[in-house]
Structure formats: structure tokens, C-alpha cells
Design an enzyme around this catalytic site. Structure first.
Site, PDB file in Angstrom:
ATOM      1  CB  SER A 206      -0.963  -0.040   1.190  1.00 43.49           C
ATOM      2  OG  SER A 206      -1.997   0.893   1.041  1.00 43.49           O
TER       3      SER A 206
ATOM      4  CD  GLU B  39      -5.283  -3.728  -4.026  1.00 42.12           C
ATOM      5  OE1 GLU B  39      -5.342  -3.479  -2.799  1.00 42.12           O
ATOM      6  OE2 GLU B  39      -4.252  -4.155  -4.568  1.00 42.12           O
TER       7      GLU B  39
ATOM      8  CG  HIS C 105      -5.729  -2.432   0.397  1.00 40.62           C
ATOM      9  ND1 HIS C 105      -4.879  -2.292  -0.673  1.00 40.62           N
ATOM     10  CD2 HIS C 105      -5.263  -1.571   1.348  1.00 40.62           C
ATOM     11  CE1 HIS C 105      -3.956  -1.388  -0.395  1.00 40.62           C
ATOM     12  NE2 HIS C 105      -4.159  -0.945   0.836  1.00 40.62           N
TER      13      HIS C 105
END
Length: 473
Positions: free
Chosen positions: A196, A313, A383
Site C-alpha cells: 500500500s 483491493e 486490500h
């Protein structure tokens, strides 16, 4: 290295250039936690470039996690357990290394330096999901790094060096070059990796002339290209000053604690829209002279790069346990994925072919992956769900809550083995990417397919969607 005795959990001392460091050895793994690599960023050092820590005059107790820059989590509930640890020595790192056998004192292992995520506003290097024990088991020294976040790390203020968070990371990498040999690591075989915001930081460092020579390989998980020109950051800082009742200046923000500023950042971000990244790397200084995508065409061509994203995600389905279910039906999500118009595609997956294209002429090569295993809890390949697989830590605290009770161990073995091989210097077993349609990629855990499959075209919808946007402009 000297150990006290042969008990299961013993003290172990490393005599490094930074000074003596006392950690703990449990079986075949040694941990040295919370080692300061820079002076405390307090007083005159707050909002200043990081300064190398003086050599420890006495043995440093590295038996517990160090203080974290995060004082306030970005969300009430996060997929990754992200503990906040109080204290001022936030510029610290932890080393998890194989415990050397008596005859192996001079054997050097490759090094993985891990940068945590959190939108450059939050996150914690003390997360149990980042424990390096599986890497140590496989002959890799794992280093997790803390760096300044939010206003203290990335606010654009007059008289304050830009990109302080990246400058922290550069100093940490310099510390690794000087000290990691004492912990059994090879400073000539360093892989910098992150997820990330941490993955975005990896791409920023790879594009920066200031990072040349500090690492030899790079891995970006769900990284994206999140650098900016400062306009959004300045506007955000001005509104933040109004919220906390101070001028948007160094002196003004210095009168507020990190906790006060982080609470205000979270509240203002929620007010403006939780999908924005108001603070992060800024273009136009000595660290990032040009946008990251442009810098990648000029720098880091001798550094092999592995990068990719999860399949969904922030666009997961409406699983009952998902606190943030998608507003779209499964059919709508499938259509949006095919068109490449989801947040997942525009923020994360689009960066993969774009980075590969920028590095088309890099001798070292670029390899793509796509992590597709859907968490039954989160309703998709969300995610962060790939981290316990790449770290091979499916038993870590919080994994069952995010992955369900039976995450596939074979998938963890495969993804972790691929990453370990890359860190050890082996070329991935699938073809290189160039950023064009039909690029090869490694797919992990796609429903209905083998655990791992080498395929083409995984990122093609994103490429087409990005091309349409460019043509429209």
C-alpha cells in the site's frame, strides 16, 4: 554474537557499529526490536531532516517493539492489526534474523527491508503480520522500519524539508548498509519492499536519485503512484490549521501534539472523503525531482522489481461480515472490473502496467503478479489480505478474522517461496513485463484455477481503460 545460554528463550547481544544491541533468541530466530536509527524527532528536531543516532554508549535493550509514529489509527477497524506504541523514539527499526549456528558466524544472508502501509497517515511497523520469523527460517534477515507519518512526515510547510517520511526511510536504509552485517545480513543484497503506502514508497525510492546504491532489489505490493505536486497537500494543511486553531506553519503545528494533529487529520479526511490521500510524497525536491513515473524511466534500471496488486483491493463484495461492503451487485462489480473502472483498477492495478512501461528499458527486469484469492470474510481479494500469505504467517493474530478459519496453506507456501526466491536473487519463473497488452503475470489463488498460474492479459482491462482516459484528455 554472544548468547547467555542455550535455553529456549535467551538474551543475545550483537556488537554493531551502532553499538551493542541486546535482543532475544527463541529457537532458530533472533529478534532485535525497536532499535533507534535516528535521533528523536522532538523539540528542534521535529519538522527537521532526520539526524543519525549516536552510537549507544551502553547495551541497548531491543526486547520489545519501539514507539510508533501512529498515535491514532486511520480507521476504527483495520484489516491488519496495527498497534500504537507510545514514546518519542519513533524512528526505529526491528531486525528478525536466523540464529547462527556456531560454525556460521560469518555467513551473510540476504536482507528484506519492509515498509508498512497506512496511506502515509497511519500504520504500524509493530504489526504481528510483519513478523519476519518465516523469512528468518528461510535464510533471510527481515527489517521493519518506522517513519514519520501525516503532518510530521509529509506536510508541505515553509521552512521545513519536504518528504521527511522518505528522508527517514533513506536514513534507515543507510543504517542497514552500515549495521546489518553484524546481524548476519549482507548489505550488498538488500531488497526494499512494502505494501500500500509502503509499496508506493518503494516505487518513490526506486525513482529517486537519492536512493541509488541503498538496495539491490525492490518489491511493491498494491503500491500505486501516489506522489503529488503539493497543491492538494497545501490546501489540506490550510484547512487542518483552521480545524486545530493554529496558522498552517511550522510554529503553528509545533504547538500541537502528534496525537492532536492525527485526530484532526482523520476527522478532516472523513469530512472531505475517505478515498483521498491528502498527505504523501511531494514532487519537486532533491528526493523526488520529477514525478515517480518519470523518475522510473531514469533511475533504478539496475534494480529488479516485482510488483502487483490484489484482485479487488477496495472493491470487495457484500459479504455479511464486511464492515465496508461494496455498493455494487456482483454483476455490476464484474462489469466494472472488465472495464477497468473500479477504484481498485484506477488507483492500484493501473500502476502495474504503467510502471512496467516506464521500466521497459531496464536491464534488471520487471515482473507482475495478481493476488486473486477471495477472503470469505471480506467478500473478495481485498486490500491487505495477501500480506499473511507473502509472509507465510497464516497463524498470526487477526488472520482468522480477515481470512476466515481455513485460509489455504498451499497458497501461502507458494507466494512466500516466490518472494523468498526473489530476495535471494533468483529471477522469477515467469516472463518479464513491458507494460503492453498481453503482459505476462503470475496469478495467485484465482477461484477455479490452480493455486498458481502464469498467464497473460491480467492487467489488460486496466491498460485499455487508462488508454481511453488519456485519449479523452
Amino acid at each position: 554474537m554472544t548468547a547467555v545460554n542455550d535455553a529456549a528463550d535467551i538474551a543475545v547481544t550483537v556488537h554493531s557499529p551502532a553499538g551493542p544491541v541486546v535482543g532475544r533468541r527463541t529457537g532458530p530466530v533472533q529478534r532485535f526490536l525497536g532499535i533507534p536509527y535516528a535521533q528523536q524527532p522532538t523539540g528542534v528536531q521535529r519538522f527537521a531532516a532526520p539526524v543519525r543516532r549516536d552510537r549507544f554508549p551502553e547495551p541497548f535493550d531491543a526486547s520489545r517493539p519501539g514507539p510508533t509514529s501512529q498515535r491514532v489509527p486511520l480507521f476504527a477497524t483495520t484489516t491488519i492489526p496495527e498497534p500504537s506504541v507510545p514514546g518519542d523514539d519513533i524512528l526505529n527499526l526491528s531486525v528478525v534474523a536466523p540464529a547462527p549456528a556456531p560454525a556460521d558466524d560469518h555467513v551473510s544472508c540476504p536482507v528484506l527491508v519492509w515498509i508498512h502501509g497506512g496511506g502515509f497517515l497511519a500504520g504500524s511497523p509493530a504489526s504481528p503480520w510483519y513478523d519476519g520469523r518465516s523469512f528468518a527460517r528461510d535464510g533471510v534477515v527481515c527489517v521493519t522500519v518506522g517513519y514519520r507519518l501525516g503532518v510530521d512526515g509529509f506536510a508541505l510547510l515553509d521552512g521545513v524539508p519536504t518528504n521527511l517520511g522518505l528522508r527517514d526511510l533513506l536514513l534507515a536504509l543507510d543504517w542497514v548498509q552500515e549495521n546489518i552485517g553484524a546481524f548476519g545480513g549482507d548489505p550488498g543484497r538488500v531488497t526494499v519492499a512494502g505494501q500500500s503506502a509502503g509499496g508506493a514508497a518503494v516505487l518513490a525510492l526506486l525513482s529517486s536519485p537519492a536512493a541509488s546504491g541503498l538496495f539491490q532489489r525492490a518489491v511493491s505490493l498494491s503500491g500505486g503512484l501516489f506522489d503529488g505536486d503539493g497543491v492538494v497537500a497545501r490546501e489540506f494543511v490550510e484547512r487542518l490549521g483552521e480545524r486545530v486553531g493554529v496558522p498552517p506553519t511550522r510554529a503553528g503545528f509545533d504547538s500541537r501534539t502528534e496525537e492532536q494533529l492525527q485526530e484532526a487529520v482523520v476527522a478532516l479526511r472523513d469530512e472531505l472523503g475517505a478515498d483521498i490521500l491528502p498527505l504523501g510524497p511531494i514532487v519537486g525536491d532533491d528526493i523526488l525531482p520529477v514525478p515517480v513515473a518519470d523518475g522510473l524511466t531514469r533511475h533504478g534500471h539496475d534494480v529488479p522489481l516485482l510488483l502487483g496488486a490484489t484482485g479487488d483491493e477496495f472493491d470487495c463484495g457484500a459479504a455479511p461480515e464486511n464492515a465496508h461492503p461494496s455498493p455494487y451487485s456482483p454483476a455490476e462489480l464484474a462489469a466494472r472490473r472488465a472495464a477497468g473502472t473500479r477504484v481498485t483498477d484506477t488507483l492500484f492495478r493501473a500502476a502495474c502496467p504503467r510502471v512496467a512501461a516506464a521500466r521497459r528499458d531496464a536491464d534488471a527486469g520487471t515482473w507482475l503478479y495478481s493476488f486473486e484469492w477471495p477472503s470469505p470474510v471480506l467478500g473478495g481479494s481485498a486490500h491487505c489480505v495477501d500480506i499473511p500469505f507473502f509472509f507465510d504467517l497464516l497463524d498470526a493474530p487477526g488472520c482468522a478474522e480477515a481470512l476466515g478459519p481455513y485460509p489455504p496453506t498451499e497458497l501461502a507456501t507458494t507466494t512466500h517461496t516466490d518472494l523468498v526466491g526473489f530476495v535471494h536473487g533468483r529471477e522469477p519463473g515467469w516472463a518479464r513485463a513491458t507494460g503492453g497488452p498481453g503482459d505476462p503475470a503470475r496469478e495467485y489463488g484465482r477461484p477455479g484455477a490452480a493455486i498458481v498460474a502464469d498467464t497473460t492479459g491480467v492487467f489488460d482491462p486496466v491498460v485499455r481503460a487508462v488508454s481511453r482516459v488519456v485519449e479523452a484528455c
